[in-house]
Scaffold this active site. Structure first.
Site, mmCIF file in Angstrom:
data_model
loop_
_atom_site.group_PDB
_atom_site.id
_atom_site.type_symbol
_atom_site.label_atom_id
_atom_site.label_comp_id
_atom_site.label_asym_id
_atom_site.label_seq_id
_atom_site.Cartn_x
_atom_site.Cartn_y
_atom_site.Cartn_z
ATOM 1 N N ASP A 1 0.853 -1.195 0.000
ATOM 2 C CA ASP A 1 0.000 0.000 0.000
ATOM 3 C C ASP A 1 0.886 1.242 0.000
ATOM 4 O OD1 ASP A 1 -2.138 -1.722 0.249
ATOM 5 O OD2 ASP A 1 -2.223 -1.537 2.427
HETATM 6 N N1 URA Z 1 -0.960 -5.957 3.998
HETATM 7 C C1 URA Z 1 -1.503 -4.720 3.983
HETATM 8 O O1 URA Z 1 -2.536 -4.498 4.588
HETATM 9 N N2 URA Z 1 -0.889 -3.756 3.289
HETATM 10 C C2 URA Z 1 0.287 -3.942 2.642
HETATM 11 O O2 URA Z 1 0.832 -2.995 2.058
HETATM 12 C C3 URA Z 1 0.843 -5.225 2.663
HETATM 13 C C4 URA Z 1 0.201 -6.224 3.342
#
Ligand code: URA
Length: 251
Positions: free
Chosen positions: A110
């Site tokens: 993310d």
């Molecule tokens: N899980 C998440 O919630 N976000 C990420 O970026 C990676 C794994």
């Protein structure tokens, strides 16, 4: 058995990080040699074992086509994509690399997640690392809004179901490291997986950082936004389970 053949202009382009057109021009101008012999025809087929020279600089054809895998210490605020209409992307860090347009993220973090992100032009490796079937273990350090409950580890290990997902998550391992901090091990890599696992137990992730993929840990000498190429030994670590991983499906 004879090695596969490559077109000379394509090989020169790869070897020296220049376009096919510029490579063809250099070849016609007599600036290129194959195994020490001047070669003036861009369409010439050459062996993969050959050595190319451009203005006296040597590069093996095999090395020119070798796949690259980089580890990036991803900062917050960057999208794991080649391009994005609104936000800067991690692709921007690699613009100085030869054939940077062939480099792609291995899975996605993310925008607000930091830490270990792999970037490669090896499509096969990318698939093997991201396919849930391969079960590659990814470890994340999570900070949370509320205290982590004693019952959460059991809940994560049971295979939680999030209202926005059609199926249960594969069992995950939660190791509490502080009142509001934990390391979470997952093997699927679904969208927002770690954040949603915490949502399932009524909590919220406030910071998330990927620490490792398989047994490969983020090199802590890399500052945020810095990257380096992985060596062969490091590639093998990606498919090994970390020592601290206890597969909840087997316990
Ligand atoms: N899980 C998440 O919630 N976000 C990420 O970026 C990676 C794994």
């Amino acid at each position: 058995m004879a090695e596969k053949l490559e077109r000379l202009d394509r090989a020169v382009s790869h070897a020296f990080g220049i376009s096919r057109t510029i490579a063809a021009r250099a070849i016609k101008a007599g600036r290129v040699a194959v195994d020490g012999q001047e070669a003036a025809d861009p369409s010439l087929k050459i062996q993969k074992t050959a050595t190319l020279s451009l203005d006296g600089e040597d590069v093996g054809v095999e090395d020119a086509f070798a796949k690259r895998v980089f580890m990036l210490n991803k900062p917050a605020g960057y999208v794991s994509a080649d391009r994005d209409a609104n936000f800067p992307t991690v692709a921007g860090f690699f613009q100085g690399e030869a054939r940077s347009e062939e480099l792609h993220c291995v899975g996605r973090l993310d925008a607000d997640t930091t830490g270990l992100l792999l970037v490669t032009d090896d499509g096969d490796l990318n698939h093997r690392l991201t396919s849930p079937k391969k079960g590659v273990v990814k470890a994340y350090e999570a900070l949370t809004r509320d205290p982590i409950k004693a019952s959460d580890a059991k809940a994560f290990a049971s295979g939680l179901r999030h209202p926005e997902e059609h199926s249960r998550y594969r069992p995950a391992q939660l190791v509490t490291t502080g009142e509001k901090s934990a390391v979470v091990y997952v093997t699927e890599g679904r969208f927002h997986e770690v954040k949603r696992l915490f949502e399932c137990v009524g909590n919220e992730v406030t910071e998330l950082r990927r620490l490792s993929i398989g047994r490969l840990e983020l090199d802590d000498s890399l500052d945020e936004g810095e990257y380096r190429m992985l060596g062969k030994d490091e590639l093998a670590l990606l498919f090994e389970a970390p020592e601290s991983w206890q597969d909840p499906e087997k316990s």
